[in-house]
Design a protein around this motif. Structure first.
Motif, mmCIF file in Angstrom:
data_model
loop_
_atom_site.group_PDB
_atom_site.id
_atom_site.type_symbol
_atom_site.label_atom_id
_atom_site.label_comp_id
_atom_site.label_asym_id
_atom_site.label_seq_id
_atom_site.Cartn_x
_atom_site.Cartn_y
_atom_site.Cartn_z
ATOM 1 N N LEU A 19 0.840 -1.203 0.000
ATOM 2 C CA LEU A 19 0.000 0.000 0.000
ATOM 3 C C LEU A 19 0.873 1.250 0.000
ATOM 4 N N SER A 20 0.326 2.330 -0.554
ATOM 5 C CA SER A 20 1.031 3.617 -0.540
ATOM 6 C C SER A 20 0.857 4.274 0.821
ATOM 7 N N ASN A 22 -0.378 7.200 1.388
ATOM 8 C CA ASN A 22 -1.718 7.794 1.450
ATOM 9 C C ASN A 22 -2.782 6.748 1.751
ATOM 10 N N ASP A 23 -2.674 5.569 1.145
ATOM 11 C CA ASP A 23 -3.621 4.490 1.433
ATOM 12 C C ASP A 23 -3.525 4.061 2.891
ATOM 13 N N GLU A 26 -5.117 6.590 5.188
ATOM 14 C CA GLU A 26 -6.572 6.435 5.160
ATOM 15 C C GLU A 26 -7.014 5.237 6.006
ATOM 16 N N CYS A 27 -6.267 4.155 5.934
ATOM 17 C CA CYS A 27 -6.596 2.942 6.707
ATOM 18 C C CYS A 27 -6.598 3.197 8.207
#
Length: 100
Positions: A19-20, A22-23, A26-27
């Motif tokens: 995952l990035s 940013n991802d 968000e998580c």
């Protein structure tokens, strides 16, 4: 490294795959700069590795041993909470791995 809830959440999110930043932010519901600081610590501890694609940085778990360590830590915490843990009821799935 596993004494911090945010770092455990980040590692848990990465069990499902790369995952990035940013991802991941968000998580876990945290700002990207804060997540980046946690990820830097996890990287220094060799729990995660990175891959750069253009301006984005993607993170993944270092290896399957880290994957197992994180799963065991989360499952142990479920036992400590009392009652029947989700992973014993067959409703909890390890992302990307099927039922645990």
């Amino acid at each position: 490294m596993l004494a911090d809830a945010t770092r455990v959440q980040l590692l848990w999110a990465l069990i499902g795959g790369e995952l990035s930043v940013n991802d991941l932010a968000e998580c876990v519901g945290k700002p990207s700069p804060s997540v980046s600081q946690h990820l830097a610590k996890l990287r220094m501890a060799r729990l995660v590795r990175t891959r750069r694609e253009g301006t984005q940085v993607f993170y993944r778990l270092e290896n399957d041993h880290v994957r197992q360590l994180v799963a065991d830590a989360v499952y142990n915490a479920e036992h400590a909470a009392g009652g029947t843990p989700e992973h014993h009821r067959g409703v909890h799935e390890l992302p990307g791995r099927g039922t645990a």
